[in-house]
Design a protein around this motif. Structure first.
Motif, PDB file in Angstrom:
ATOM      1  N   ASP A 191      -7.575  -0.147   3.642  1.00 39.09           N
ATOM      2  CA  ASP A 191      -6.158  -0.150   3.983  1.00 39.09           C
ATOM      3  C   ASP A 191      -5.674   1.277   3.695  1.00 39.09           C
ATOM      4  OD1 ASP A 191      -3.336  -0.245   3.757  1.00 39.09           O
ATOM      5  OD2 ASP A 191      -3.380  -2.363   3.199  1.00 39.09           O
ATOM      6  N   HIS A 217      -3.428  -5.677   8.027  1.00 36.88           N
ATOM      7  CA  HIS A 217      -4.613  -6.108   7.264  1.00 36.88           C
ATOM      8  C   HIS A 217      -4.966  -7.573   7.486  1.00 36.88           C
ATOM      9  CE1 HIS A 217      -6.950  -4.397   3.563  1.00 36.88           C
ATOM     10  NE2 HIS A 217      -7.742  -4.963   4.431  1.00 36.88           N
ATOM     11  N   ASP A 241      -7.049  -0.184  -1.314  1.00 33.83           N
ATOM     12  CA  ASP A 241      -5.702  -0.653  -0.964  1.00 33.83           C
ATOM     13  C   ASP A 241      -4.764  -0.359  -2.142  1.00 33.83           C
ATOM     14  OD1 ASP A 241      -3.533  -2.195   0.139  1.00 33.83           O
ATOM     15  OD2 ASP A 241      -4.958  -3.626   0.964  1.00 33.83           O
ATOM     16  N   ASP A 271      -3.532  -7.947  -1.702  1.00 31.94           N
ATOM     17  CA  ASP A 271      -3.597  -8.845  -0.534  1.00 31.94           C
ATOM     18  C   ASP A 271      -4.170 -10.207  -0.906  1.00 31.94           C
ATOM     19  OD1 ASP A 271      -2.561  -6.690   0.788  1.00 31.94           O
ATOM     20  OD2 ASP A 271      -4.345  -6.249   1.969  1.00 31.94           O
TER      21      ASP A 271
HETATM   22 MN    MN Z   1      -3.876  -4.368   2.661  1.00 27.27          MN
END
Ligand code: MN
Ligand code: MN
Length: 260
Positions: free
Chosen positions: A190, A89, A112, A116
């Motif tokens: 993701d 990612h 996701d 992140d």
């Molecule tokens: Mn991610």
């Protein structure tokens, strides 16, 4: 509208398992395979709307690789829209820099298991755990709406709340504010946002995620045509019967149809 399919073979920013660098080639082979149809659910042939392919290899050092990713995404934006396959990612941050330069800050649907939003992970500020922290700091983001979360530490929770990030679990799809996902819209998927039952081929499987059909339903509800999108974190070394690669190929066809 010219859509360029880009492959970013990069997994040196992964915190745990390598393998995502092999993702683009495997997904591309499934996309072109006779085992699957070329059509989106709405009947768009991806071969008619994806007119360019850029699967060049990347430099080996992080700075040079990120610069190359931004440059290649910018080239796709000059003629149309970038649809990217990772890679881990971390590739999304340099893509978002190119998006910002072309469109200004973008509105992002981010699917996701993880936010992140780490300031750094294992000392790496460009880790795959940090792309949205960097993108926010760099003025690439207008709205960030995350869906599928089930692994939020206090540091990321605080960073997200301080920056107005909307953080939703996999059971909170009804709370997605679709009216904020307007042009210029970016979609970052993701694959670990899906449940490992649907997407086993990832480095960080987290049970309790979205189903394939739920993700497709969310995409169908988007009020704007994405100006760019990516699918990241496919790790063929963890996959079972290429199930996750087939899912990624399906998502590429659906995203291409929405972007066209
Ligand atoms: Mn991610
Ligand atoms: Mn993740």
């Amino acid at each position: 509208m010219t859509i360029t399919l880009l492959g970013f073979s990069w997994d040196a920013s992964s915190s745990y398992a390598r393998g995502a660098a092999h993702g683009p080639a495997v997904i591309r082979s499934i996309l072109g395979s006779e085992a699957s149809s070329p059509y989106s659910i709405s009947g768009v042939d991806y071969r008619a709307v994806i007119s360019d392919y850029d699967f060049q290899s990347l430099p080996e050092t992080g700075d040079a690789a990120r610069a190359a990713i931004t440059e290649r995404a910018a080239a796709a934006l000059q003629i149309g829209k970038p649809l990217s396959i990772g890679g881990d990612h971390s590739v999304t941050y340099p893509i978002l820099r190119a998006m910002r330069d072309a469109h200004g800050p973008v509105n992002i649907l981010h699917i996701d298991a993880h936010t992140d939003l780490y300031d750094a992970f294992d000392g790496d500020r460009f880790s795959h755990a940090s792309p949205f922290a960097r993108a926010i700091e760099d003025g690439c983001v207008n709205e960030l709406i995350q869906v599928g979360l089930r692994s939020i530490g206090p540091e990321q929770r605080a960073f997200g709340e301080n920056h107005g990030v909307i953080m939703l679990g996999a059971d909170e799809q009804d709370a997605i504010p679709f009216d904020r996902l307007v042009d210029p819209l970016y979609v970052s998927i993701d694959l670990d946002g899906l449940d490992p039952a649907f997407a086993p081929g990832v480095s960080h499987p987290e049970p309790g995620g979205l189903s394939s059909r739920e993700v497709l339903a969310i995409l169908k509800k988007l009020p704007a045509s994405p100006a760019g999108a990516d699918i990241v974190e496919y790790n063929p070394e963890r996959d079972l019967n290429q199930l996750t690669a087939h899912l990624a190929a399906r998502l590429i066809k659906e995203l291409a149809a929405l972007m066209a």
